[in-house]
Design a protein around this motif. Structure first.
Motif, PDB file in Angstrom:
ATOM      1  N   GLY A  82       0.804  -1.201   0.000  1.00 54.22           N
ATOM      2  CA  GLY A  82       0.000   0.000   0.000  1.00 54.22           C
ATOM      3  C   GLY A  82       0.838   1.252   0.000  1.00 54.22           C
ATOM      4  N   PRO A  83       0.179   2.411  -0.007  1.00 53.59           N
ATOM      5  CA  PRO A  83       0.906   3.682  -0.068  1.00 53.59           C
ATOM      6  C   PRO A  83       1.581   3.992   1.257  1.00 53.59           C
ATOM      7  CG  PRO A  83      -1.439   4.088   0.223  1.00 53.59           C
ATOM      8  CD  PRO A  83      -1.280   2.602   0.041  1.00 53.59           C
ATOM      9  N   GLY A  84       2.430   4.988   1.226  1.00 56.04           N
ATOM     10  CA  GLY A  84       3.111   5.442   2.442  1.00 56.04           C
ATOM     11  C   GLY A  84       4.605   5.484   2.239  1.00 56.04           C
ATOM     12  N   HIS A  85       5.199   6.685   2.341  1.00 55.76           N
ATOM     13  CA  HIS A  85       6.647   6.768   2.197  1.00 55.76           C
ATOM     14  C   HIS A  85       7.299   7.531   3.339  1.00 55.76           C
ATOM     15  CE1 HIS A  85       5.758  10.772   0.405  1.00 55.76           C
ATOM     16  NE2 HIS A  85       6.977  11.089   0.821  1.00 55.76           N
ATOM     17  N   LEU A  86       6.546   7.801   4.430  1.00 54.84           N
ATOM     18  CA  LEU A  86       7.178   8.377   5.608  1.00 54.84           C
ATOM     19  C   LEU A  86       7.947   7.280   6.330  1.00 54.84           C
ATOM     20  CD1 LEU A  86       5.316  10.832   5.157  1.00 54.84           C
ATOM     21  CD2 LEU A  86       4.877  10.833   7.608  1.00 54.84           C
ATOM     22  N   VAL A  87       9.218   7.526   6.592  1.00 53.34           N
ATOM     23  CA  VAL A  87      10.021   6.580   7.356  1.00 53.34           C
ATOM     24  C   VAL A  87      10.214   7.140   8.751  1.00 53.34           C
ATOM     25  CG1 VAL A  87      12.197   5.328   7.501  1.00 53.34           C
ATOM     26  CG2 VAL A  87      11.178   5.815   5.262  1.00 53.34           C
ATOM     27  N   VAL A  98       5.440   4.328   7.014  1.00 57.64           N
ATOM     28  CA  VAL A  98       4.032   4.554   7.348  1.00 57.64           C
ATOM     29  C   VAL A  98       3.450   5.556   6.365  1.00 57.64           C
ATOM     30  CG1 VAL A  98       4.405   4.083   9.804  1.00 57.64           C
ATOM     31  CG2 VAL A  98       4.558   6.441   8.964  1.00 57.64           C
ATOM     32  N   LEU A  99       2.129   5.607   6.310  1.00 56.19           N
ATOM     33  CA  LEU A  99       1.428   6.585   5.486  1.00 56.19           C
ATOM     34  C   LEU A  99       1.142   7.810   6.319  1.00 56.19           C
ATOM     35  CD1 LEU A  99      -0.078   7.404   2.874  1.00 56.19           C
ATOM     36  CD2 LEU A  99      -2.116   6.318   3.845  1.00 56.19           C
ATOM     37  N   GLY A 100       1.744   8.936   5.984  1.00 58.38           N
ATOM     38  CA  GLY A 100       1.520  10.172   6.718  1.00 58.38           C
ATOM     39  C   GLY A 100       0.268  10.873   6.236  1.00 58.38           C
ATOM     40  N   ALA A 101      -0.498  11.411   7.170  1.00 58.08           N
ATOM     41  CA  ALA A 101      -1.695  12.154   6.788  1.00 58.08           C
ATOM     42  C   ALA A 101      -1.353  13.334   5.898  1.00 58.08           C
ATOM     43  CB  ALA A 101      -2.427  12.635   8.040  1.00 58.08           C
ATOM     44  N   GLN A 104       1.841  13.204   0.103  1.00 57.51           N
ATOM     45  CA  GLN A 104       1.110  13.352  -1.154  1.00 57.51           C
ATOM     46  C   GLN A 104       0.190  12.184  -1.462  1.00 57.51           C
ATOM     47  OE1 GLN A 104       4.273  14.009  -0.595  1.00 57.51           O
ATOM     48  NE2 GLN A 104       5.001  15.805  -1.745  1.00 57.51           N
ATOM     49  N   ASP A 105       0.527  10.977  -1.012  1.00 56.66           N
ATOM     50  CA  ASP A 105      -0.312   9.818  -1.309  1.00 56.66           C
ATOM     51  C   ASP A 105      -1.505   9.687  -0.366  1.00 56.66           C
ATOM     52  OD1 ASP A 105       1.303   9.063  -3.414  1.00 56.66           O
ATOM     53  OD2 ASP A 105       2.534   7.717  -2.196  1.00 56.66           O
ATOM     54  N   SER A 106      -1.598  10.552   0.609  1.00 53.75           N
ATOM     55  CA  SER A 106      -2.676  10.467   1.593  1.00 53.75           C
ATOM     56  C   SER A 106      -3.952  11.114   1.070  1.00 53.75           C
ATOM     57  CB  SER A 106      -2.259  11.157   2.892  1.00 53.75           C
ATOM     58  OG  SER A 106      -3.361  11.329   3.756  1.00 53.75           O
TER      59      SER A 106
END
Length: 364
Positions: A82-87, A98-101, A104-106
């Motif tokens: 799934g999406p999410g590029h916050l490390v 994790v997916l950050g609120a 851009q993908d949120s």
């Protein structure tokens, strides 16, 4: 830096959202309690071999005294999808994506991209994680059903899953959601900074009140500046710049063995008196007797920078006793340090009072 050990899972003791507590046999050392975060390492089962970090266990730390499961080497968890590029926990062996609120993908990116205001939302700021249930008890006593979101920065525990307080408050319906910010992770929403965490709490989760306090595991060195609670002053600044109403709770104690934490703790005096550059409303509990006089006197210098608000404490003890969480701070319960819990509950009561007024932002 890390005390590595191998062990074997004996049994599952209990679990709560995000965490599993285990009994393990540590090779050549014997039985111990261990904690695993299934989202990071998979779900251990009895009989599994586990790789452990036993540093905190060996140090006898109160909130961190577990052997931490680093890996279940014979059975890895599924790959993330799934999406999410916050490390978060970046460049450590257990860095997690994790997916950050706010990324851009949120689905929430459009709401947060140009957001600048939390519209006068009260933001209650506390030094210690143990203040959270008492703050909520004080708030809900005068404003039942108010929607509260906890915004957890990274001064203490990084995984929100470590906190049984969060899990219990959520299960009881006293806490609507958690946003983990900075390097902290595991909340209902993730955010890069405290600022976007507060915006997400208000604009995405519909918070009426936010509480900002570090996770379990306050770190202090006995120096003026070397404690993780300085983040309380930074939280005041963040809330104010976003057009919120910062409400500063005081850390007080009659029972702490350390003189620097008796009366109003030096943590509060430094965080609000030196670190916080924006104006807050400081909730000064109207405690009885000589100790109450001491707290009011020690709070007076904070009035040079902030607005001191005297808050009655009648009914707060009963509200805290009715909390779904049995309160404890530094090993002291409500009966051992009543004044400390009344002080932070008073900040929750003041936030409830603010909800009944027109919420103009605080001038910084």
């Amino acid at each position: 830096m890390i005390r590595w050990r191998k062990g074997t899972v004996v049994k599952i003791r209990r679990e709560w959202p995000g965490a599993v507590e285990l009994d393990v046999i540590i090779d050549e050392e014997g039985e111990a309690r261990a904690l695993a975060y299934p989202a990071l390492v998979g779900r251990p089962r009895p009989g599994d071999a586990v790789l452990l970090n036993t540093t905190a266990l060996a140090m006898g730390l109160g909130t961190g005294g577990y052997a931490m499961v680093v890996a279940v080497p014979d059975r890895f968890p599924p790959d993330p999808s799934g999406p999410g590029h916050l490390v978060k926990a970046r460049y450590t062996p257990l860095q997690a994506t994790v997916l950050g609120a706010d990324e851009q993908d949120s689905a929430h990116h459009a709401i947060l991209r140009d957001a600048e205001s939390i519209d006068g939302m009260p933001v209650v700021v506390a030094d210690l994680h143990s203040a959270l249930p008492a703050i909520i008890a004080g708030l809900h006593l005068d404003r039942p059903g108010a929607r509260v979101v906890y915004v957890m920065p990274d001064g203490g525990a990084l995984p929100a899953w470590f906190s049984r307080t969060i899990a219990t408050l959520r299960e009881a319906g006293a806490l609507a959601a958690t946003v983990t910010v900075g390097q902290a992770f595991g909340g209902d929403l993730e955010a890069v900074t405290l600022h976007t965490g507060l915006l997400a709490a208000r604009l995405v989760l519909g918070a009426e009140v936010a509480v900002v306090a570090q996770g379990p595991g306050n770190l202090g060195t006995g120096t003026r500046w070397g404690f993780s609670g300085v983040s309380a002053g930074e939280a005041v600044n963040a809330a104010a710049v976003l057009d919120g109403r910062p409400v500063a709770s005081l850390r007080v104690s009659e029972a702490d063995a350390r003189e620097r934490h008796r009366g109003i703790s030096h943590h509060s005096l430094t965080a609000y008196g030196r670190v916080a550059l924006a104006r807050a409303q400081v909730a000064v509990p109207d405690l009885p007797g000589a100790f109450g006089d001491r707290v009011r006197t020690e709070a007076e210098p904070l009035g040079e920078r902030h607005e001191l608000v005297t808050v009655p404490v009648d009914g707060l003890e009963e509200a805290i006793r009715d909390s779904p969480v049995r309160v404890s701070t530094m090993g002291r319960g409500l009966d051992q340090d009543l004044a400390g819990f009344l002080a932070v509950a008073a900040a929750g009561r003041h936030a409830a009072d603010l909800l009944g007024r027109r919420l103009d932002p605080v001038e910084s």
